[in-house]
Structures are given as structure tokens and as C-alpha cells.
Write a protein that holds these residues in place. Structure first.
Motif, mmCIF file in Angstrom:
data_model
loop_
_atom_site.group_PDB
_atom_site.id
_atom_site.type_symbol
_atom_site.label_atom_id
_atom_site.label_comp_id
_atom_site.label_asym_id
_atom_site.label_seq_id
_atom_site.Cartn_x
_atom_site.Cartn_y
_atom_site.Cartn_z
ATOM 1 N N ARG A 134 20.578 28.080 21.194
ATOM 2 C CA ARG A 134 21.685 28.616 20.418
ATOM 3 C C ARG A 134 22.744 29.130 21.385
ATOM 4 N N MET A 163 11.673 32.796 15.401
ATOM 5 C CA MET A 163 12.853 33.454 14.825
ATOM 6 C C MET A 163 13.692 32.449 14.032
ATOM 7 N N ALA A 165 17.129 32.708 12.229
ATOM 8 C CA ALA A 165 18.282 33.593 12.002
ATOM 9 C C ALA A 165 19.297 32.917 11.072
ATOM 10 N N ASN A 224 24.812 37.526 14.914
ATOM 11 C CA ASN A 224 23.808 36.658 14.276
ATOM 12 C C ASN A 224 22.397 36.908 14.788
ATOM 13 N N TYR A 225 22.118 38.158 15.156
ATOM 14 C CA TYR A 225 20.736 38.574 15.415
ATOM 15 C C TYR A 225 20.151 39.092 14.101
ATOM 16 N N ILE A 226 18.853 38.861 13.913
ATOM 17 C CA ILE A 226 18.199 39.325 12.700
ATOM 18 C C ILE A 226 18.072 40.854 12.755
ATOM 19 N N GLY A 231 14.892 41.832 18.210
ATOM 20 C CA GLY A 231 15.645 41.483 19.412
ATOM 21 C C GLY A 231 15.456 40.012 19.737
ATOM 22 N N ASP A 232 15.524 39.712 21.038
ATOM 23 C CA ASP A 232 15.408 38.322 21.484
ATOM 24 C C ASP A 232 13.946 38.013 21.769
ATOM 25 N N PHE A 233 13.328 37.229 20.897
ATOM 26 C CA PHE A 233 11.890 36.973 21.024
ATOM 27 C C PHE A 233 11.566 36.327 22.367
ATOM 28 N N GLY A 234 12.341 35.295 22.732
ATOM 29 C CA GLY A 234 12.054 34.562 23.979
ATOM 30 C C GLY A 234 12.101 35.492 25.185
HETATM 31 N N1 URA Z 1 16.920 34.645 18.272
HETATM 32 C C1 URA Z 1 16.130 35.731 18.512
HETATM 33 O O1 URA Z 1 15.278 35.695 19.418
HETATM 34 N N2 URA Z 1 16.320 36.820 17.767
HETATM 35 C C2 URA Z 1 17.220 36.883 16.784
HETATM 36 O O2 URA Z 1 17.329 37.943 16.116
HETATM 37 C C3 URA Z 1 18.032 35.773 16.533
HETATM 38 C C4 URA Z 1 17.863 34.652 17.291
#
Ligand code: URA
Ligand code: PRP
Length: 240
Positions: A134, A163, A165, A224-226, A231-234
Motif C-alpha cells: 500500500r 489487516m 483497511a 487510512n489506518y484502522i 497500528g502497522d501489523f507488519g
Molecule cells: N495496515 C496495517 O498494518 N494497519 C492498518 O491499520 C492499516 C493497514
């Protein structure tokens, strides 16, 4: 943004007024979207991975536990046939067995975190990969690469991404699978946290595809984060 639903969650020995109240998943009106039961266990596991102070080792451990629940539930949506067996005491048990071949497809990078959970449940399962990233500024997904089993059109596909989103990445992955001949109703998308917008866009676009998610959150923020999200899962799973 709608207020998050709260409900009393706790075991049977706690009376209703002793049970703590916790935020549970939003509901959506789509028959093909299955949300895991909002059990105390699931809510406690999600509380661990949502917490910004949870360290990486714990984040991985508790994510894996939820992934296992998702895979186990996902498998319930695959076709089965009758299978009668004889037990060691000579009796017949009228059972079931899975019918058809499956494979996993992870949306890289974060989706790869779900591969082990699938392998733990399905020995020697084939796993393909689609690299979609993304764009950080526009949130638009970009497809870089895919490596899928040759006979994927003949398999049930468990699509993996924690995730969900805007739904853009998952939509792109489904388009890749459909272009390779996978029927829409042979795709099962497993994910940890979804936004109502993502789920709604996706379920409208792909009405025959099933989604199994642990939680539908409140919505998306300006990037556009949930939210409340995790947060950022990766980054949390892979970055030390
Ligand atoms: N990707 C993520 O890791 N977290 C989000 O909230 C949105 C996209
Ligand atoms: C994250 C996530 C999904 C996507 C969800 O991946 O794992 O693939 O964003 O967002 P969307 O529904 O709005 O498309 P990202 O592209 O950040 O890459 P990563 O897996 O390397 O973290």
C-alpha cells in the motif's frame, strides 16, 4: 463514525452484573462475512496485540493464537463429505472428511505471518504469495509479484492478510486469483482486524467470496489506518 458496541464479556460463573464490559466487533449485514465469536479469550488476546506497549515477542505469540482461531474457523467453511470409519473396538463412527484440495496465499509482507498458523493445521499445505504494498501517501495498493501453485484454479484458496483497511490490497489479490481461474466462491479471506468500509466494499464487489475475521473495528483514520486498530501489523510482527 458510529459508537463502538460494548457488551458484558465473561465466563458462565460470573453473574451478568459481575462481567466486565468490553468493546466487541461491529456487526455487518453480509451473510458471507463471518466474525469469530466475541469470547473473553478472543477479546483478551486482541487486547494484548492492540496494546501499543506490547513487546514484539508477545505481539507475535498472541497474534499467532488469534491466527490459529481464524484458521480453525476458516476450515469449517470448506466442503466435507461423509466418511465412516471403524474404531479399534470394532464400532462404526459416522464421520466426515474434507473434500478437495486447498492452498494458502499470503499477501506479503504481513500475510506471511499467518502462514505458520495454516501449516500447523494443514500438514504440507501448498502456499503461494502475492506481494502487494500500500502506498504510504495515497493508500493505493501496488502489485509487485506473485508466485502461485500452477493448479490453483482447482484449489480452495485461503487468502491470508491480518489487516483489512480500505480493502484495496485484498481486492487486488482477489483480482489476481480470479485472473488465474480461481472461482470467487472458492476463496476464503482470513483476517484479524477489518474496517467496516473495507468489509462493505469487498462484500459488495465479491458477494460469493467468504471473509472470516476476528473483529470489525470502528473505522479508518485520516491516513487510512484502522481505528482503534493495532497500528502497522507488519512493522510490529517483523521489526525488532
Ligand atoms: N495496515 C496495517 O498494518 N494497519 C492498518 O491499520 C492499516 C493497514
Ligand atoms: C498492510 C496490510 C494489508 C494492507 C491493508 O500492508 O497487511 O495488506 O496494508 O490496507 P488496505 O486494506 O487499505 O489495502 P502494507 O501494504 O502496509 O505492507 P506490509 O504487509 O509490508 O506491512
Amino acid at each position: 463514525m458510529a459508537a463502538a458496541p460494548r457488551q458484558c464479556v465473561g465466563p458462565g460463573h460470573q453473574s451478568q452484573d459481575q462481567k466486565p464490559s468490553a468493546t466487541v466487533s461491529a456487526k455487518v449485514p453480509f451473510v458471507n462475512v463471518h466474525v469469530l465469536p466475541q469470547s473473553p479469550q478472543l477479546i483478551a488476546l486482541l487486547s494484548m496485540i492492540r496494546n501499543k506497549d506490547t513487546e514484539r515477542a508477545d505481539f507475535i505469540f498472541y497474534s499467532n493464537r488469534i491466527i490459529r482461531l481464524l484458521v480453525e474457523e476458516g476450515l469449517n467453511h470448506l466442503p466435507v463429505i461423509e466418511h465412516d470409519i471403524t474404531t479399534p473396538v470394532g464400532r462404526t463412527y459416522n464421520g466426515l472428511m474434507f473434500q478437495g484440495k486447498i492452498c494458502g496465499v499470503s499477501i506479503m509482507r504481513a500475510g506471511e505471518a499467518m502462514e505458520q498458523g495454516l501449516r500447523d493445521c494443514c500438514r504440507s499445505v501448498r502456499i503461494g504469495k502475492i506481494l502487494i504494498q500500500r502506498d504510504e501517501d495515497t493508500s493505493q495498493p501496488k502489485l509487485f509479484y506473485d508466485k502461485l501453485p500452477e493448479d490453483i484454479a482447482d484449489r480452495w484458496v485461503l487468502l491470508l492478510d491480518p489487516m483489512f483497511a480500505t480493502g484495496g490490497s485484498a481486492t487486488m489479490a482477489v483480482q489476481v486469483l480470479k485472473a488465474r481461474g480461481v472461482p470467487e466462491d472458492h476463496i476464503l479471506f482470513l483476517n484479524l482486524i477489518a474496517s467496516p468500509e473495507g468489509v462493505s466494499n469487498f462484500a459488495t464487489k465479491f458477494p460469493r467470496l467468504k471473509v472470516v475475521t476476528a473483529f470489525i473495528d470502528q473505522g479508518l483514520d485520516e491516513k487510512n489506518y484502522i481505528v482503534p486498530g493495532l497500528g502497522d501489523f507488519g512493522d510490529r510482527f517483523y521489526t525488532i
